[in-house]
Design an enzyme around this catalytic site. Structure first.
Site, mmCIF file in Angstrom:
data_model
loop_
_atom_site.group_PDB
_atom_site.id
_atom_site.type_symbol
_atom_site.label_atom_id
_atom_site.label_comp_id
_atom_site.label_asym_id
_atom_site.label_seq_id
_atom_site.Cartn_x
_atom_site.Cartn_y
_atom_site.Cartn_z
ATOM 1 N N GLU A 140 0.826 -1.216 0.000
ATOM 2 C CA GLU A 140 0.000 0.000 0.000
ATOM 3 C C GLU A 140 0.854 1.258 0.000
ATOM 4 O O GLU A 140 0.510 2.247 -0.648
ATOM 5 C CB GLU A 140 -0.956 -0.007 1.207
ATOM 6 C CG GLU A 140 -2.128 -0.967 1.076
ATOM 7 C CD GLU A 140 -1.782 -2.407 1.430
ATOM 8 O OE1 GLU A 140 -0.635 -2.667 1.838
ATOM 9 O OE2 GLU A 140 -2.665 -3.281 1.306
ATOM 10 N N HIS A 154 -11.746 -5.186 8.487
ATOM 11 C CA HIS A 154 -12.364 -5.023 7.167
ATOM 12 C C HIS A 154 -13.625 -4.179 7.282
ATOM 13 O O HIS A 154 -14.537 -4.328 6.498
ATOM 14 C CB HIS A 154 -12.719 -6.384 6.560
ATOM 15 C CG HIS A 154 -11.539 -7.222 6.197
ATOM 16 N ND1 HIS A 154 -10.781 -7.884 7.131
ATOM 17 C CD2 HIS A 154 -10.968 -7.497 5.001
ATOM 18 C CE1 HIS A 154 -9.807 -8.540 6.525
ATOM 19 N NE2 HIS A 154 -9.895 -8.326 5.229
#
Lengths: 321, 343
Positions: A58, A125
């Site tokens: 990322e 999540h």
């Protein structure tokens, strides 16, 4: 024919890729696979070489986007889940967000964050991170609540010269449907009156707009007319529309799915109380998720996030003050 | 601004070999004297914030600056005064950034070593170590998408930054995309005060490259000739399409982390060892030994550089500094998307 929130996001990206050769998409599994949520389904085939799988990096994904933006490209970065953007946080807030200020060279990147809770997704999540990005100068933070806004705001995110954190709510991906894509839209930075009312203002954004609307409907038989303001973008935050609404209703409840400490709801209340104290008939209230990680089990999860029932309960309390 | 970038082949014929050394030496000396000037201004209280100099790293730094061409991308780090100058940064850019002139590239909004001109392929570093590597990748990635070929992107890190996740992610990313990245690692024995024994446990940082599928090269960072050759070769290989290149140079930082740091932690044995040689002295002795320059010529060069720096300082000190009342205080380029602005 109907189109979902998720399909609108895919269509906006297809539109951007078609219209602007500077646009490309980079992220994990976005290529032939079409993304974890299929937000880039078939785009790699339709736009060869422009929808590119990234390694699980990322930090480097955002860094690459910043470098490409310096070279005049308009990258769209898909974070597989908003939660993982914290791994790229440094590049977002220290590189992308500071570039224009430091060098006068703009940084037109769009970082798509599939965010917010869905049943069974658990602590890693489900996060809502709009607050931490909005805290940093140099970023625009969009939080569309409707299919139409998901489409038009994503197009605007790609078109503007600044880094945009595009918070797309996973809970809305499949549930929310519209008849067609919009041909025009409110500009980013303008809030929307999602429902008119006279007795109280509920300020919300993203998925919480729908919880607020449901709560407002629940309160109708009790004789209350609730106004719901959809912020659309949390940065910039359209204080004017909020204040005008509070001027009409005299009561304010802010609802956000993010954690309670600081944040968008606190910001709205701070602005209204400091700039429009006299407009308020009663102390403003806010409703957020609980101050714990997002729980996995549905029994806990539904109690952790604000739901229509919780919003209605908070509203009743505020209306009795 | 890139007028000084040389299209030199450091391994070419004898004349160009000599000329490259002379050019490199001039930039090294200019960098050393400019760094020393900034350190002096710092001690005199004329500079806000820190001063970070590249003493002992000039040979390595100048080699990357000289190996790049106009159209390449360069993201230097804090000890790259020589490389910046060789890449084409004018002396006034450094001084304007240190002294906060609004005429400089950072206009007082950022200072000291955080300077660059992104539109000219000269990227301004952020302080977070390793963060520039993937940004260089992005410029190379974009240029490839636009069909530009034959360029390279170079960036510099120290031994400390090799421990960051950002560097790992970025090297791997460059390798996966086969980008023409040249990563220069100045293993200067200390990251601030932390010795390499507390930084990594591998035998040699260059060994790491194999794990990424990247070519690596090791060089004595105190030896200008070796640096010119090895860095020049690495740049040529990247340019020729052989993918990312990593160069690990061994040397010693001959100063503190910044001018606020007395560097008392540096092991005297290292200072006395070959790794502690001053690359500028080594280069100078080489020039004299080869009879490419004599003492008179070097003295004249010093005089010329002193004048250049003093004139630039005098000029920049007369320039305006930022005014908070005329500052627009906008971090967003799209005017109406700034908070608190007129719609």
């Amino acid at each position: 024919m109907s189109i979902t929130y998720l399909e609108a996001i895919r269509e906006a990206q297809a539109h951007a890729l078609r219209d602007d050769p500077r646009v490309f998409i980079y992220g994990q599994d976005v290529g032939a696979f079409g993304g974890a949520f299929k937000a880039t389904k078939n785009l790699a085939k339709e736009f060869p070489g422009r929808v590119i799988d990234a390694p699980i990096s990322e930090d480097a994904m955002i860094g690459l986007a910043v470098g490409a933006a310096i070279e005049g490209m308009r990258p769209i970065i898909e974070m597989q889940f908003a939660d993982f953007s914290t791994v790229g946080f440094n590049q977002i807030v220290n590189q992308a967000a500071t570039l224009f200020w430091r060098t006068n060279v703009p940084c037109p990147i769009t970082v798509r964050l599939p965010f917010g809770g869905t049943s069974g997704s658990g602590p890693f999540h489900s996060q809502s991170l709009e607050t931490i990005y909005a805290h940093y100068p140099g970023l625009v933070v969009m939080t569309p609540a409707t299919v139409e806004d998901a489409y038009s705001m994503l197009l605007e995110a790609v078109a503007i010269d600044d880094p945009v954190i595009f918070c797309e709510h996973k809970f809305l991906y499949y549930h929310l449907k519209a008849e067609k894509l919009p041909s025009e839209a409110l500009p980013v930075g303008k809030a929307r009156i999602a429902r008119e009312g006279r007795d109280m203002t509920i300020v919300a954004y993203s998925a919480m707009v729908h919880e607020a609307l449901e709560a407002a409907a629940e309160l109708v038989p009790e004789g209350w007319e609730i106004e719901v303001v959809d912020l659309r973008s949390v940065k910039p935050l359209d204080t004017d529309t909020v204040m005008a609404s509070v001027a009409r209703t005299g009561r304010l409840l802010c609802v956000g799915e993010a954690w309670p400490w600081g944040g968008v709801t606190a910001e709205v209340i701070a602005r209204v109380t400091s700039e429009g104290f006299g407009l308020l008939d009663v102390p403003p209230q806010r409703l957020n998720a609980k101050d714990t990680p997002v729980p996995y089990h549905p029994n806990l999860w539904t109690a952790h996030r604000p739901t229509a029932r919780a919003v209605a309960a908070a509203a009743r309390k505020l209306l009795r003050l | 601004m890139l007028q000084t970038v040389l299209d030199a082949d450091p391994v070419g014929d004898a004349t160009s070999f000599r000329d490259t050394h002379l050019t490199a030496y001039r930039f090294m000396l200019l960098a050393r004297m400019l760094d020393d000037k900034c350190a002096g201004l710092y001690r005199a209280g004329k500079i806000h914030g820190g001063v970070f100099i590249g003493r002992g790293q000039e040979a390595l730094s100048v080699s990357i600056g000289l190996s790049l061409k106009k159209g390449d991308v360069f993201a230097p780090l804090i000890r790259d005064t020589a490389g910046r100058l060789a890449f084409g940064e004018p002396v006034v850019d450094a001084l304007r950034t240190y002294l906060g002139s609004v005429l400089g590239p950072m206009r007082g909004r950022d200072g000291n070593v955080h300077r660059g001109r992104p539109k000219e392929g000269y990227l301004p570093m952020v302080s977070h170590l390793g963060a520039m590597v993937s940004v260089v990748n992005g410029t190379l990635f974009a240029r490839r998408m636009k069909g530009v070929t034959g360029m390279v992107g170079a960036t510099c890190i120290g031994d400390g930054a090799t421990s960051t996740g950002a560097v790992h992610e970025a090297i791997n990313q460059a390798a996966v995309e086969k980008l023409p990245l040249v990563l220069i690692v100045a293993d200067n024995q200390y990251a601030y005060s932390t010795p390499t024994s507390r930084q990594f446990a591998c035998r040699d940082l260059a060994d790491r490259a194999a794990g990424y599928g990247v070519e690596s090269h090791s060089v004595d960072g105190t030896d200008l000739s070796a640096c010119l050759k090895v860095v020049g070769d690495a740049v040529a290989r990247a340019r020729a399409g052989r993918g990312p290149q990593m160069v690990v140079a061994t040397l010693l930082r001959l100063c503190g982390h910044g001018e606020h740091d007395d560097a008392s932690y540096i092991d005297p044995k290292l200072k006395a060892s070959p790794v502690g040689r001053d690359c500028l002295k080594v280069a100078e002795e080489h020039l004299l030994r080869q009879k490419w320059a004599d003492a008179t010529a070097l003295a004249a060069l010093r005089g010329e550089i002193v004048r250049e720096i003093e004139e630039a300082v005098a000029q920049v000190q007369r320039e305006p500094t930022p005014d908070p009342f005329t500052e627009d205080w906008r971090a967003i380029s799209t005017g109406h998307l700034n908070e608190g602005q007129e719609k």
